[in-house]
Scaffold this active site. Structure first.
Site, PDB file in Angstrom:
ATOM      1  N   ASP A 183     108.677  -9.286 -30.340  1.00  0.00           N
ATOM      2  CA  ASP A 183     109.033  -9.559 -28.946  1.00  0.00           C
ATOM      3  C   ASP A 183     107.779  -9.983 -28.160  1.00  0.00           C
ATOM      4  O   ASP A 183     107.794 -10.041 -26.939  1.00  0.00           O
ATOM      5  CB  ASP A 183     109.725  -8.353 -28.291  1.00  0.00           C
ATOM      6  CG  ASP A 183     108.866  -7.095 -28.293  1.00  0.00           C
ATOM      7  OD1 ASP A 183     107.660  -7.167 -28.582  1.00  0.00           O
ATOM      8  OD2 ASP A 183     109.430  -6.014 -27.978  1.00  0.00           O
TER       9      ASP A 183
ATOM     10  N   ILE B 184     106.639  -4.878 -31.871  1.00  0.00           N
ATOM     11  CA  ILE B 184     107.477  -4.713 -30.663  1.00  0.00           C
ATOM     12  C   ILE B 184     106.742  -3.843 -29.637  1.00  0.00           C
ATOM     13  O   ILE B 184     106.123  -2.853 -29.992  1.00  0.00           O
ATOM     14  CB  ILE B 184     108.867  -4.064 -30.940  1.00  0.00           C
ATOM     15  CG1 ILE B 184     108.779  -2.965 -32.004  1.00  0.00           C
ATOM     16  CG2 ILE B 184     109.931  -5.061 -31.257  1.00  0.00           C
ATOM     17  CD1 ILE B 184     110.044  -2.133 -32.067  1.00  0.00           C
ATOM     18  N   HIS B 185     106.792  -4.279 -28.394  1.00  0.00           N
ATOM     19  CA  HIS B 185     106.200  -3.458 -27.339  1.00  0.00           C
ATOM     20  C   HIS B 185     106.848  -3.661 -25.976  1.00  0.00           C
ATOM     21  O   HIS B 185     106.505  -2.987 -25.025  1.00  0.00           O
ATOM     22  CB  HIS B 185     104.699  -3.724 -27.226  1.00  0.00           C
ATOM     23  CG  HIS B 185     104.359  -5.085 -26.682  1.00  0.00           C
ATOM     24  ND1 HIS B 185     104.305  -6.195 -27.476  1.00  0.00           N
ATOM     25  CD2 HIS B 185     104.089  -5.502 -25.422  1.00  0.00           C
ATOM     26  CE1 HIS B 185     103.987  -7.249 -26.728  1.00  0.00           C
ATOM     27  NE2 HIS B 185     103.859  -6.857 -25.479  1.00  0.00           N
ATOM     28  N   ARG B 186     107.800  -4.585 -25.851  1.00  0.00           N
ATOM     29  CA  ARG B 186     108.411  -4.858 -24.538  1.00  0.00           C
ATOM     30  C   ARG B 186     109.235  -3.660 -24.074  1.00  0.00           C
ATOM     31  O   ARG B 186     109.905  -3.007 -24.887  1.00  0.00           O
ATOM     32  CB  ARG B 186     109.362  -6.040 -24.610  1.00  0.00           C
ATOM     33  CG  ARG B 186     108.731  -7.297 -24.998  1.00  0.00           C
ATOM     34  CD  ARG B 186     108.434  -8.172 -23.821  1.00  0.00           C
ATOM     35  NE  ARG B 186     107.456  -9.125 -24.257  1.00  0.00           N
ATOM     36  CZ  ARG B 186     106.337  -9.423 -23.629  1.00  0.00           C
ATOM     37  NH1 ARG B 186     106.070  -8.878 -22.468  1.00  0.00           N
ATOM     38  NH2 ARG B 186     105.489 -10.279 -24.118  1.00  0.00           N
TER      39      ARG B 186
END
Ligand code: UD1
Ligand code: UDP
Length: 357
Positions: free
Chosen positions: A277, A202-204
């Site tokens: 994501d 996840i990084h959004r």
């Protein structure tokens, strides 16, 4: 012709690989690295492992607020374009490096090509949506990976320069997967049993910058029945620290540094389910035939959504343990020729037939 390819973030290094190989058969390609990603695990490792052409210009921009980062890139890219005078600039995807490259080229009236044109989430609060919409509207050549992307551009009134070419990331995957399976020792190194672990990235902004969302993701995913391998993007590491969320990380959630592309392909291939994501990771999951929960409310890769493969999951409202139990692994996707095979060669031929002449 002199062509400048502008890259700066992890997925762009992977997209550059197949295209660069094709372009160099006919053209003089100059690579500009904006320096948006600069940690070894997000940048150098890809140049070394994939034997990418060394950047001819490294602008060393680094991390700042969106405006400052994009502005610094714009200024420095313009200097390079004025000095190099290319016949074409190529930008990839939807990052701030993409937008800065697109603005610099279009303001100088230099021809511009956009790889992965036409993708839309229809959510203008996403920085990536702003970057891709604006880039598409100043591009001369719009290389679309999917029929939906072509339609999206038509809906926005863009009429010329649109080409359905397939996906350069599938070319990278097909080339590097057999190499990864031979060379990568990641499964042994992490002491994993194939099919007996989940993979998470996840990084959004929407998942990492809102405390409640990041808390829910970490807490709910920690409750799953298997080990969850989590190569953590540095942005997410910082947010976990800043928001004081280390307490949400259960013993099954194994945080590791970002891994190399070869290790990532192997981790993806043998995961029981992938949760992500990431744009690139959800595509790779689909191509590898691994069920994938896309931890978002919408996706640009709508063609890949099916009940038992890629599926959107709203972590706020859905029970992840129940959803996971309904997913099953299917055979790898057989591409239909327009999904990726030959995308780079197609792009190179179109450039040759339009801009070079
Ligand atoms: C960027 C892209 C995103 C893409 C992602 C790929 C934008 C707006 N976002 O997100 O579309 O999916 O890259 O991974 O362009 N940081 C480091 N080391 C680095 C780079 C970043 O520690 O080498 C940290 C910094 O704290 C930085 C934060 O990560 O502030 C965010 O980096 P940034 O490049 O702005 O955005 P990404 O989240 O990486
Ligand atoms: N990736 C990688 N190591 C990691 C995480 C991702 O090599 O630790 C690769 C992944 O296989 C895919 C690409 O990076 O090819 C996706 O990049 P990212 O998720 O950073 O960005 P996005 O695709 O969402 O823009």
């Amino acid at each position: 012709m002199k062509i400048i390819s502008i890259i700066g973030a992890r997925p762009q290094f992977i997209k550059l690989y197949p295209l660069s190989k094709e372009l160099r058969k006919l053209h003089n390609e100059i690579v500009v690295h904006t320096g948006q990603h600069y940690d070894d695990e997000l940048s150098r490792i890809f140049f070394d492992e994939l034997r990418l052409p060394k950047p001819d210009h490294n602008l060393g921009v680094g991390s700042f607020s969106h405006g400052r980062q994009t502005g610094l890139m714009l200024k420095k890219i313009e200097e390079v374009l004025l000095a190099e005078k290319p016949g074409l600039v190529i930008v990839f995807g939807d990052t701030n490096s993409t937008l800065a490259g697109a603005l610099a080229a279009s303001k100088l009236h230099t021809k511009l090509a956009h790889i992965e044109a036409g993708l839309r989430s229809f959510k203008m609060s996403m920085p990536e949506e702003i970057n891709r919409v604006l880039t598409d509207h100043v591009s001369d050549l719009l290389f679309c990976p999917t029929p939906t992307a072509v339609r999206n551009l038509g809906t926005e009134g863009i009429k010329e320069g649109i080409h359905l070419v397939g996906d350069v990331m599938l070319e990278s995957l097909k080339h590097f997967l057999p190499i990864a399976e031979k060379r990568s020792k990641v499964i042994e190194k992490l002491d994993l049993v194939p099919e007996e672990y989940y993979l998470l990235t996840i990084h959004r902004a929407e998942n990492t910058d809102i405390e409640n969302n990041l808390n829910k993701i970490l807490t709910n995913i920690s409750k799953l029945d298997k080990i969850i391998v989590f190569p953590v993007h540095p942005r997410t590491v910082s947010r976990i620290d800043e928001l004081g969320l280390t307490g949400c990380i259960g013993p099954k959630l194994k945080l590791i540094k970002p891994v190399s592309y070869l290790d990532m392909l192997v981790l993806e291939k043998h995961a029981s389910v992938i949760m992500t994501d990431s744009g690139g990771v959800q595509k790779e999951a689909y191509w590898l035939g691994v069920p994938c929960l896309v931890l978002r409310d919408e996706t640009e890769w709508v063609e890949m959504l099916t009940e038992y493969r890629n599926r959107l999951l709203n972590i706020q409202t859905e029970e992840i343990t129940q959803v996971i139990s309904t997913l099953s692994k299917t055979a790898p996707h057989k591409d239909n020729g327009l999904n990726g095979e030959g995308a780079s060669a197609r792009i190179s031929r179109i450039i040759e037939g339009t801009i070079s002449n």
